[in-house]
Design an enzyme around this catalytic site. Sequence first.
Site, PDB file in Angstrom:
ATOM      1  CB  THR A   1     -16.989  15.329 -16.800  1.00  0.00           C
ATOM      2  OG1 THR A   1     -16.874  14.477 -15.691  1.00  0.00           O
ATOM      3  CG2 THR A   1     -18.213  15.029 -17.579  1.00  0.00           C
TER       4      THR A   1
ATOM      5  NE  ARG B   1     -19.429   8.691  -7.922  1.00  0.00           N
ATOM      6  CZ  ARG B   1     -19.292   9.691  -8.795  1.00  0.00           C
ATOM      7  NH1 ARG B   1     -18.883   9.452 -10.014  1.00  0.00           N
ATOM      8  NH2 ARG B   1     -19.570  10.924  -8.430  1.00  0.00           N
ATOM      9  CB  VAL B   2     -23.511   5.117 -11.146  1.00  0.00           C
ATOM     10  CG1 VAL B   2     -24.139   5.917 -12.266  1.00  0.00           C
ATOM     11  CG2 VAL B   2     -23.198   3.703 -11.622  1.00  0.00           C
ATOM     12  N   GLY B   3     -22.038   8.180 -11.072  1.00  0.00           N
ATOM     13  CA  GLY B   3     -22.238   9.601 -10.793  1.00  0.00           C
ATOM     14  C   GLY B   3     -23.446  10.161 -11.525  1.00  0.00           C
ATOM     15  CG  ASP B   4     -23.203  14.271 -12.500  1.00  0.00           C
ATOM     16  OD1 ASP B   4     -22.119  13.871 -12.005  1.00  0.00           O
ATOM     17  OD2 ASP B   4     -23.241  15.117 -13.411  1.00  0.00           O
TER      18      ASP B   4
ATOM     19  N   GLY C   1     -18.753  18.103 -12.344  1.00  0.00           N
ATOM     20  CA  GLY C   1     -18.432  18.456 -10.961  1.00  0.00           C
ATOM     21  C   GLY C   1     -18.783  17.342 -10.004  1.00  0.00           C
TER      22      GLY C   1
ATOM     23  N   GLY D   1     -20.547  14.804  -8.485  1.00  0.00           N
ATOM     24  CA  GLY D   1     -21.712  14.056  -8.976  1.00  0.00           C
ATOM     25  C   GLY D   1     -22.801  13.862  -7.943  1.00  0.00           C
TER      26      GLY D   1
END
Length: 287
Positions: free
Chosen positions: A157, A185-188, A209, A211
């Site tokens: 990222t 999927r959705v991360g942080d 990192g 998520g």
Amino acid sequence: MTSRVPALIVHGGAGADPKGGREELRAGIEQGVHAGWERLAAGGSSLDGVEAAVCAMEDHPRFNAGRGSVLTSAGTVEMDASIMEGDGLTNGAVACVSGVRHPITLARRVLEAGRHSLFVAEGALAQARALGVPLCDPAELVLEHQRRRLQETQAGTVGAVALDRAGVIAAATSTGGTSGKLPGRVGDSPLIGCGTYAESTLGGVSCTGDGEAIIRVVLARRTLEIMKSVGDPKHACQVALDVLVEEGRGGGGLIAVDWKGRIGWAHSTPLMPVGWADPSQGIVVGF
Ligand code: ASP
């Protein structure tokens, strides 16, 4: 109106050490700092600074954001990004978007439009059309080295945090997510408080990192709470990282700028390329 010395720090993601690939990462980080610093030094806003820095890194093929993003298990690119400014606490984010060259610019337009905070997938693409953010062929974002899964040469990222002359702090984060993630999927990174947070009276943070672990401990906002008690951004990043590892049960890294313009960063992974603008030394890169 206050006139402060601006500050900027960027990261290119927490991950493995590509050894031979470090020079490419250095060049990418330098491009990011250069693009952001140009805006800030000319009196631009911290939002302009972090958007420009992240755009430059989204264009760089070695970073997992924009062009060069990691692929989902279905072989597609699905990107997440968010941006926040710390005076009005205004923010904008997009998740699961494909076919946009600069997700961070789309997030910025969402912030400016002001009505909603987060758009996903097709709805985000509709916003891109409505808000005049250029679209691209999703295939243009899929690079051969990702198809071949050369993960060892891939940093993560990208993110940036800046303080401008007016004392406003902004933070931005953009990612392709985690390699082989399930579609949807959705991360942080697009979640305000998790991957990104800014509050001008305290500071700003961008995370990278694992998520799911970052979400578990709401890392970006948590870091500012820690900064309030420990006072120093370097120390705060280190303590926040311990929280990520111990309570979040994951690894990663983060960068921060406090309201005084002091910077901090920390990572638990072998490598996290970072860069900042130092008024006396120019652009400084660290790993
Ligand atoms: N935090 C990102 C995510 O989980 C990945 C990364 O930082 O490399 O989507």
